[in-house]
Write a protein that holds these residues in place. Structure first.
Motif, PDB file in Angstrom:
ATOM      1  N   GLY B 111      12.995 100.906 -19.732  1.00 30.32           N
ATOM      2  CA  GLY B 111      12.118  99.877 -18.913  1.00 30.32           C
ATOM      3  C   GLY B 111      12.689  99.648 -17.953  1.00 30.32           C
ATOM      4  N   ASP B 112      12.029  98.561 -17.233  1.00 30.70           N
ATOM      5  CA  ASP B 112      12.600  98.078 -16.048  1.00 30.70           C
ATOM      6  C   ASP B 112      12.862  98.930 -14.778  1.00 30.70           C
ATOM      7  OD1 ASP B 112      13.560  95.936 -14.408  1.00 30.70           O
ATOM      8  OD2 ASP B 112      15.562  96.010 -15.309  1.00 30.70           O
ATOM      9  N   GLY B 113      12.138  99.983 -14.900  1.00 29.50           N
ATOM     10  CA  GLY B 113      12.076 101.245 -13.888  1.00 29.50           C
ATOM     11  C   GLY B 113      12.195 100.733 -12.425  1.00 29.50           C
ATOM     12  N   GLU B 114      11.234  99.650 -12.008  1.00 29.17           N
ATOM     13  CA  GLU B 114      11.152  99.268 -10.573  1.00 29.17           C
ATOM     14  C   GLU B 114      12.634  99.134 -10.127  1.00 29.17           C
ATOM     15  OE1 GLU B 114       8.851  99.020  -8.373  1.00 29.17           O
ATOM     16  OE2 GLU B 114       7.579 100.398  -9.847  1.00 29.17           O
ATOM     17  N   ARG B 115      13.237  98.188 -10.858  1.00 28.54           N
ATOM     18  CA  ARG B 115      14.554  97.578 -10.253  1.00 28.54           C
ATOM     19  C   ARG B 115      15.823  98.762 -10.487  1.00 28.54           C
ATOM     20  NH1 ARG B 115      19.061  95.588 -12.480  1.00 28.54           N
ATOM     21  NH2 ARG B 115      18.342  95.965 -14.503  1.00 28.54           N
ATOM     22  N   ARG B 116      15.675  99.446 -11.490  1.00 33.90           N
ATOM     23  CA  ARG B 116      16.602 100.520 -11.776  1.00 33.90           C
ATOM     24  C   ARG B 116      16.525 101.537 -10.523  1.00 33.90           C
ATOM     25  NH1 ARG B 116      19.064 101.117 -17.017  1.00 33.90           N
ATOM     26  NH2 ARG B 116      18.373  99.601 -18.261  1.00 33.90           N
ATOM     27  N   ILE B 117      15.298 102.005 -10.027  1.00 32.81           N
ATOM     28  CA  ILE B 117      15.261 103.020  -9.305  1.00 32.81           C
ATOM     29  C   ILE B 117      15.561 102.514  -7.926  1.00 32.81           C
ATOM     30  CG2 ILE B 117      13.624 104.238  -8.031  1.00 32.81           C
ATOM     31  CD1 ILE B 117      11.710 104.655 -10.572  1.00 32.81           C
ATOM     32  N   ALA B 118      15.434 101.131  -7.506  1.00 37.38           N
ATOM     33  CA  ALA B 118      15.542 100.486  -6.144  1.00 37.38           C
ATOM     34  C   ALA B 118      17.136 100.466  -6.278  1.00 37.38           C
ATOM     35  CB  ALA B 118      15.181  99.293  -6.158  1.00 37.38           C
ATOM     36  N   ARG B 119      17.688 100.052  -7.492  1.00 34.98           N
ATOM     37  CA  ARG B 119      19.351 100.167  -7.627  1.00 34.98           C
ATOM     38  C   ARG B 119      19.717 101.666  -7.172  1.00 34.98           C
ATOM     39  NH1 ARG B 119      22.177  98.118 -12.622  1.00 34.98           N
ATOM     40  NH2 ARG B 119      22.415  99.957 -12.652  1.00 34.98           N
ATOM     41  N   ALA B 120      19.517 102.495  -7.962  1.00 34.77           N
ATOM     42  CA  ALA B 120      19.824 103.630  -7.896  1.00 34.77           C
ATOM     43  C   ALA B 120      19.765 104.400  -6.463  1.00 34.77           C
ATOM     44  CB  ALA B 120      19.034 104.714  -9.001  1.00 34.77           C
ATOM     45  N   LEU B 121      18.839 103.872  -5.983  1.00 40.82           N
ATOM     46  CA  LEU B 121      18.572 104.453  -4.286  1.00 40.82           C
ATOM     47  C   LEU B 121      19.625 103.805  -3.603  1.00 40.82           C
ATOM     48  CD1 LEU B 121      14.622 105.030  -3.773  1.00 40.82           C
ATOM     49  CD2 LEU B 121      16.433 106.888  -3.902  1.00 40.82           C
ATOM     50  N   ASP B 122      20.009 102.624  -3.721  1.00 39.12           N
ATOM     51  CA  ASP B 122      20.768 101.724  -3.190  1.00 39.12           C
ATOM     52  C   ASP B 122      22.197 102.337  -3.242  1.00 39.12           C
ATOM     53  OD1 ASP B 122      19.628 100.035  -1.442  1.00 39.12           O
ATOM     54  OD2 ASP B 122      20.771  98.301  -2.556  1.00 39.12           O
ATOM     55  N   GLU B 123      22.561 102.694  -4.428  1.00 38.72           N
ATOM     56  CA  GLU B 123      23.965 103.191  -4.913  1.00 38.72           C
ATOM     57  C   GLU B 123      24.150 104.192  -4.117  1.00 38.72           C
ATOM     58  OE1 GLU B 123      25.830 102.465  -9.131  1.00 38.72           O
ATOM     59  OE2 GLU B 123      23.921 102.914  -9.230  1.00 38.72           O
ATOM     60  N   VAL B 124      23.229 105.153  -3.940  1.00 41.31           N
ATOM     61  CA  VAL B 124      23.716 106.448  -3.263  1.00 41.31           C
ATOM     62  C   VAL B 124      23.506 106.528  -1.888  1.00 41.31           C
ATOM     63  CG1 VAL B 124      23.099 107.881  -5.361  1.00 41.31           C
ATOM     64  CG2 VAL B 124      21.335 107.374  -3.698  1.00 41.31           C
ATOM     65  N   GLY B 125      22.964 105.295  -1.269  1.00 42.36           N
ATOM     66  CA  GLY B 125      23.189 105.099   0.225  1.00 42.36           C
ATOM     67  C   GLY B 125      21.719 105.561   0.755  1.00 42.36           C
ATOM     68  N   LEU B 126      20.862 105.496   0.116  1.00 44.44           N
ATOM     69  CA  LEU B 126      19.468 105.783   0.435  1.00 44.44           C
ATOM     70  C   LEU B 126      18.579 104.266   0.331  1.00 44.44           C
ATOM     71  CD1 LEU B 126      18.445 109.306  -1.210  1.00 44.44           C
ATOM     72  CD2 LEU B 126      19.053 108.598   1.224  1.00 44.44           C
ATOM     73  N   GLY B 127      17.965 103.987   1.462  1.00 42.83           N
ATOM     74  CA  GLY B 127      17.173 102.642   1.242  1.00 42.83           C
ATOM     75  C   GLY B 127      15.891 102.803   0.634  1.00 42.83           C
ATOM     76  N   LYS B 128      15.124 101.738   0.608  1.00 39.23           N
ATOM     77  CA  LYS B 128      13.635 101.802   0.248  1.00 39.23           C
ATOM     78  C   LYS B 128      12.888 102.732   0.984  1.00 39.23           C
ATOM     79  CE  LYS B 128      13.353  96.819  -0.328  1.00 39.23           C
ATOM     80  NZ  LYS B 128      14.249  96.456   0.771  1.00 39.23           N
ATOM     81  N   GLY B 129      13.224 102.900   2.163  1.00 38.96           N
ATOM     82  CA  GLY B 129      12.380 103.657   3.009  1.00 38.96           C
ATOM     83  C   GLY B 129      12.129 105.097   2.351  1.00 38.96           C
ATOM     84  N   PHE B 130      13.005 105.652   1.648  1.00 40.39           N
ATOM     85  CA  PHE B 130      13.060 106.910   1.141  1.00 40.39           C
ATOM     86  C   PHE B 130      12.150 107.077  -0.234  1.00 40.39           C
ATOM     87  CE2 PHE B 130      16.619 106.735   3.826  1.00 40.39           C
ATOM     88  CZ  PHE B 130      16.718 108.024   4.507  1.00 40.39           C
ATOM     89  N   ARG B 131      11.883 105.909  -0.833  1.00 42.96           N
ATOM     90  CA  ARG B 131      11.357 106.131  -2.195  1.00 42.96           C
ATOM     91  C   ARG B 131      10.254 106.871  -2.119  1.00 42.96           C
ATOM     92  NH1 ARG B 131      10.956 100.899  -6.127  1.00 42.96           N
ATOM     93  NH2 ARG B 131       9.812 102.149  -7.770  1.00 42.96           N
ATOM     94  N   PHE B 132       9.356 106.805  -1.305  1.00 47.79           N
ATOM     95  CA  PHE B 132       7.853 107.545  -1.782  1.00 47.79           C
ATOM     96  C   PHE B 132       7.845 108.874  -0.654  1.00 47.79           C
ATOM     97  CE2 PHE B 132       7.412 103.183  -2.764  1.00 47.79           C
ATOM     98  CZ  PHE B 132       7.021 103.244  -4.246  1.00 47.79           C
ATOM     99  N   ARG B 133       9.063 109.279  -0.457  1.00 47.73           N
ATOM    100  CA  ARG B 133       8.912 110.525   0.502  1.00 47.73           C
ATOM    101  C   ARG B 133       9.041 111.640  -0.477  1.00 47.73           C
ATOM    102  NH1 ARG B 133      13.005 110.363   5.222  1.00 47.73           N
ATOM    103  NH2 ARG B 133      12.931 108.244   6.145  1.00 47.73           N
ATOM    104  N   TYR B 134       8.559 112.969  -0.087  1.00 48.44           N
ATOM    105  CA  TYR B 134       8.460 114.052  -0.582  1.00 48.44           C
ATOM    106  C   TYR B 134       9.839 114.853  -0.402  1.00 48.44           C
ATOM    107  CZ  TYR B 134       3.767 113.565  -2.222  1.00 48.44           C
ATOM    108  OH  TYR B 134       2.632 113.052  -2.835  1.00 48.44           O
ATOM    109  N   PRO B 135      10.022 115.925  -1.205  1.00 50.45           N
ATOM    110  CA  PRO B 135      11.400 116.651  -0.727  1.00 50.45           C
ATOM    111  C   PRO B 135      11.426 117.026   0.480  1.00 50.45           C
ATOM    112  CG  PRO B 135      10.953 116.887  -3.173  1.00 50.45           C
ATOM    113  CD  PRO B 135       9.669 116.091  -2.500  1.00 50.45           C
ATOM    114  N   HIS B 136       9.979 117.687   1.089  1.00 51.55           N
ATOM    115  CA  HIS B 136      10.329 118.303   2.489  1.00 51.55           C
ATOM    116  C   HIS B 136      10.316 117.282   3.527  1.00 51.55           C
ATOM    117  CE1 HIS B 136       5.911 117.327   2.087  1.00 51.55           C
ATOM    118  NE2 HIS B 136       6.029 116.939   3.354  1.00 51.55           N
ATOM    119  N   GLN B 137      10.214 115.981   3.377  1.00 53.61           N
ATOM    120  CA  GLN B 137      10.566 114.833   4.273  1.00 53.61           C
ATOM    121  C   GLN B 137      12.092 114.524   4.334  1.00 53.61           C
ATOM    122  OE1 GLN B 137       7.328 112.440   2.672  1.00 53.61           O
ATOM    123  NE2 GLN B 137       6.187 112.631   4.580  1.00 53.61           N
TER     124      GLN B 137
END
Lengths: 308, 248, 288
Positions: B111-137
């Protein structure tokens, strides 16, 4: 000023490289696809024809000036040539051909939509499961597919209708049963290339079950090529339905099915050409519309093109 | 103390061809181990065998001293994860970063997907702005960061890296290597890194195994390699090749 | 005296002159410039062009070769090969230059060799397209050429299809095919990037020998700064469609541009303990 800026703003929002929500990402993708689609003029013509068919079918009772099944006076109104009162003339039962063609669009749409709803999912499931599972399951499913493919479509449909009994519903079932095998083939071929890709390996390593992989990761990628193929097949489906109607095995009189109308007009084709010509032209235009639409969709939905 | 991962006499046949022939190595917990070789050396096949993507024909693979079940259990995948070579091929082309990252959580019922995904993106140095992009972007380096985030969402102890930077530009490679080192430190991960690039492996790993044509050539420490304490001619060839072209 | 002067003139006259070369591709949001004003001259020497993906290094090579996709726009104040302005040539004249006087080797032999022709057929085809020789002579020269790229059993390789040989062998066949018409300029775009490191050096050694023996000019395009600097005489460093620095290959450590320095520093080196590795801090002004 703001009125001018508004559409610009929406465009930028849709085409943003950094969408802020799932909805924006999805809409943006759809909009980019729509933009690609609109550049293809012929595809837009196809879309217009198909939308026209839908509108005519929806508002048939408003558009048609006469009843499609009840004729006028058999002594004075049989086989009248096109005129202001009867745009496409009347047939041997003194029925207004224009009204019959308009109502016939409902039957055509019914056949096309039902066949697509039945055949495409069967093909998709059979193809993706066979392709992903491989081994015995693949062999069994594909041999069944081969058996269906070994018969000419119309002959097989004829056999089914003969067994089930004539009628529009049975014609739909017969056409559906005979048209899924090519879809299964396409879905399987796509699945075979997708199956070995690294993103499927990655999902496997997440611990996903085979069903989950097929349903959520493989099927969505097969759907677009299937939609293209189904759209291109629509013309063939209409023609098969018309063929069955022509042979008297599809829609039964007095239903205004286009194929059956041509069959009944055949007897007067030399003297009263309009009886067969009007439904013939309708079949031609609608088939053309679906073909143009399918071609446009192929350019828009092609997974290779859209990833660029 | 048992090793985090032990591969004993692993042999893998494809038809009659031995892709991996009697290869053994041990990786202690928290360390980083490298597999080096050219194409056809079987180094990637070893990784694929560990996670069950390639069938092993002989030998055994032990995780924390216990043999692995075939097919691998769901629990195994929470313990061992993998990052693939080609960042262009390892993300589903029709799924947003968000969907890709939500998948492992959904599969394991976390559970708790929202927070985990946001944290995972943060950890690898990608901010929120990348969350809803497609791979070709995304660029190659950004895609590889997403792949790393996906692997880390299940909080594995062992991370297998199959040429994680060979498709990337040199400057992006440096960024991804730094990220991998930082993650290993923070999470006390155990790495097995496969690469054809000796310099990358010696930079990242304490010990390494050189492979050629499916066989282990020699196992040595990164310090020994740097000090040129090399036992075999093949390793010396690789070493010479990595310094560039020499005119005779 | 007069003779030596003439030789000097021939040697000093540049093989290739490029001035303000620009290549742009149309896109939905207006044209995108892949190459933005590249200028250099090339003699009979080995020139390296280095850059990361998207730097325009490959498009520069393709523009010189005349292989830019038709929808792209090329402009240049001057693009001359041995004194002939390439921009003024018709497509037909350009084609006759290609292969005969300028040749190009691409990254992956798998994609640049024709899969349905044997290697021998392809080499003789190239030769016969550019010079009027009989089939037998073409075959002999093809076999010689295969031997020159150190293929041990040329007669066997001659009859094989591209998929039947290894990557290194395929790339040697490709080199043989490109050099058989004796071009004056060879453009090699990542010629060894698809090959294993040990094979890579063998192929480079072959290329090196042929280029110096035949006195060709060479443009070596690669992402690998270390490899290029060990192979070439002079290196151009490209960033976002522009040349940011030119350095003599043996003085790479004296490079001054922060981008070049960054590229050198961000590579891990055996025996060096740098954790974390320095990363490139890209400045917008580099692209100016």
């Amino acid at each position: 000023m703001t009125d001018m800026a508004q559409p610009q703003h929406w465009r930028a929002w849709l085409l943003s490289d950094r969408p802020a929500s799932r909805r924006q990402a999805r809409l943006g993708r759809a909009y980019a696809g729509w933009q690609r689609f609109t550049t293809n003029k012929l595809a837009m013509v196809g879309l217009a024809i198909v939308l026209g068919l839908v509108l005519v079918a929806a508002f048939a009772n408003v558009i048609a000036p006469y009843s499609p099944v009840e004729g006028g006076d058999l002594r004075t109104e049989r086989l009248l040539p096109p005129s202001a009162a009867h745009l496409f003339g009347t047939d041997d039962q003194a029925r207004d051909i224009f009204s019959r063609v308009v109502y016939g669009s409902r039957i055509t749409l019914f056949v096309v939509v039902l066949v697509a709803i039945i055949a495409a999912p069967i093909g998709l499931v059979v193809g993706t499961v066979a392709g992903y599972a491989g081994g015995y399951l693949d062999a069994i499913l594909m041999r069944i597919t081969d058996i269906f493919l070994a018969f000419p479509k119309l002959i097989l449909a004829l056999a089914f209708v003969a067994a089930l009994g004539p009628g529009i519903e049975n014609a739909v079932i017969a056409i559906a049963i005979t048209s899924w095998p090519p879809y299964a083939r396409i879905a399987r071929a796509e699945t075979l290339t997708i199956r070995s890709s690294e993103y499927i390996s990655a999902v496997k390593l997440m611990g996903a079950s085979p069903w989950r992989i097929v349903l959520r990761h493989i099927m969505p990628l097969c759907v677009s090529s299937l939609i293209i193929r189904v759209t291109l097949d629509m013309a063939g489906i209409i023609l098969t339905a018309a063929g069955l109607g022509f042979l008297g095995l599809g829609a039964q009189p007095p239903l205004p099915e286009w194929g059956a109308m041509i069959a009944s007009g055949r007897r007067f084709v030399l003297d009263q050409w309009w009886v067969a010509a009007a439904p013939g032209a309708a079949i031609f235009i609608v088939s053309l519309g679906f073909n143009l639409l399918g071609d446009g969709l192929r350019d828009t939905l092609d997974p290779k093109a859209s990833d660029q | 103390m048992t090793d985090a991962l032990a591969v004993n006499n692993l042999t893998i046949y494809f038809e009659d061809f031995a892709a991996v022939d009697d290869v053994s190595f041990n990786v202690s917990a928290g360390s980083s181990f490298g597999l080096v070789g050219e194409s056809g050396s079987g180094k990637s096949t070893v990784l694929r065998a560990i996670v069950g993507l390639a069938p092993s024909s002989g030998g055994e693979i032990l995780l924390d001293g216990k043999p692995l079940a075939t097919p691998r259990s769901k629990a195994f995948y929470r313990h061992v994860q993998m990052v693939f070579q080609d960042p262009y091929g390892s993300l589903h082309p029709r799924q947003t970063v968000d969907r890709t990252l939500a998948e492992p959580l959904a599969i394991h019922g976390i559970g708790d997907g929202e927070r985990r995904i946001a944290r995972a993106l943060d950890e690898v140095g990608l901010g929120k702005g990348f969350r809803f992009r497609y791979p070709h972007q995304l660029s190659g380096g950004q895609r590889q960061r997403v792949a790393i985030a996906r692997a880390l969402l299940l909080e594995p102890k062992v991370l297998l890296l199959d040429e994680p930077t060979s498709a990337l530009d040199a400057s992006v490679q440096a960024e991804v290597l730094n990220l991998l080192e930082q993650l290993r430190r923070e999470r006390q991960l155990t790495y097995v890194l496969v690469s054809h690039d000796l310099a990358v492996v010696t930079h990242m790993c304490e010990r390494l195994l050189v492979m050629q044509k499916g066989q282990a050539v020699e196992e040595l420490s990164a310090q020994a390699l740097a000090a040129r304490q090399i036992g075999t001619a093949y390793t010396r060839d690789l070493m010479a090749a990595s310094t560039g072209f020499k005119r005779e | 005296m007069g003779e030596s002067h003439a030789t000097d003139a021939r040697l000093s006259k540049p093989l290739l002159e490029v001035e303000d070369l620009r290549v742009s591709f149309p896109s939905r949001n207006g044209p995108v410039e892949a190459v933005r004003g590249v200028s250099f001259t090339l003699g009979r020497e080995r020139l390296g062009i280095v850059g990361e993906s998207g730097s325009g290094k490959s498009q520069t090579g393709r523009a010189i070769m005349g292989l830019t996709p038709p929808h792209a726009r090329i402009t240049a104040r001057r693009l001359a090969f041995a004194g002939t302005d390439l921009m003024q040539l018709s497509a037909r004249e350009r084609r006759s230059f290609r292969g005969e006087r300028i040749a190009m080797i691409l990254q992956d032999p798998k994609y640049s060799l024709n899969p349905v022709m044997t290697i021998g057929q392809q080499i003789t085809e190239t030769l016969r397209a550019h010079s009027n020789v009989t089939r037998a002579v073409a075959r002999d020269r093809a076999l010689d050429m295969l031997e020159a790229v150190q293929i041990r059993d040329p007669a066997r390789i001659f009859g094989l299809y591209p998929h039947e040989v290894s990557g290194g062998m395929g790339q040697r066949a490709m080199i043989a095919m490109m050099l058989i018409a004796d071009p004056e300029l060879l453009i090699a775009d990542e010629p060894t990037s698809a090959l294993d490191v040990t094979v890579q050096l063998q192929v480079l050694a072959i290329l090196d020998r042929l280029v110096s023996e035949r006195g060709m000019g060479l443009i070596f395009i690669s992402h690998d700064l270390r490899l290029v600097s060990s192979f070439c005489d002079r290196v151009l460093v490209m960033y976002r469609g522009r040349i940011v620095e030119e350095v003599a290959a043996n003085r790479l450590n004296d490079a001054t541009h922060p981008y070049t320095r960054g590229l050198i520093n961000c590579l891990p080196k055996i025996g060096e303990d740098r954790h974390p590795l320095p990363v490139l801090d890209r400045r917008p002004e580099w692209a100016e």
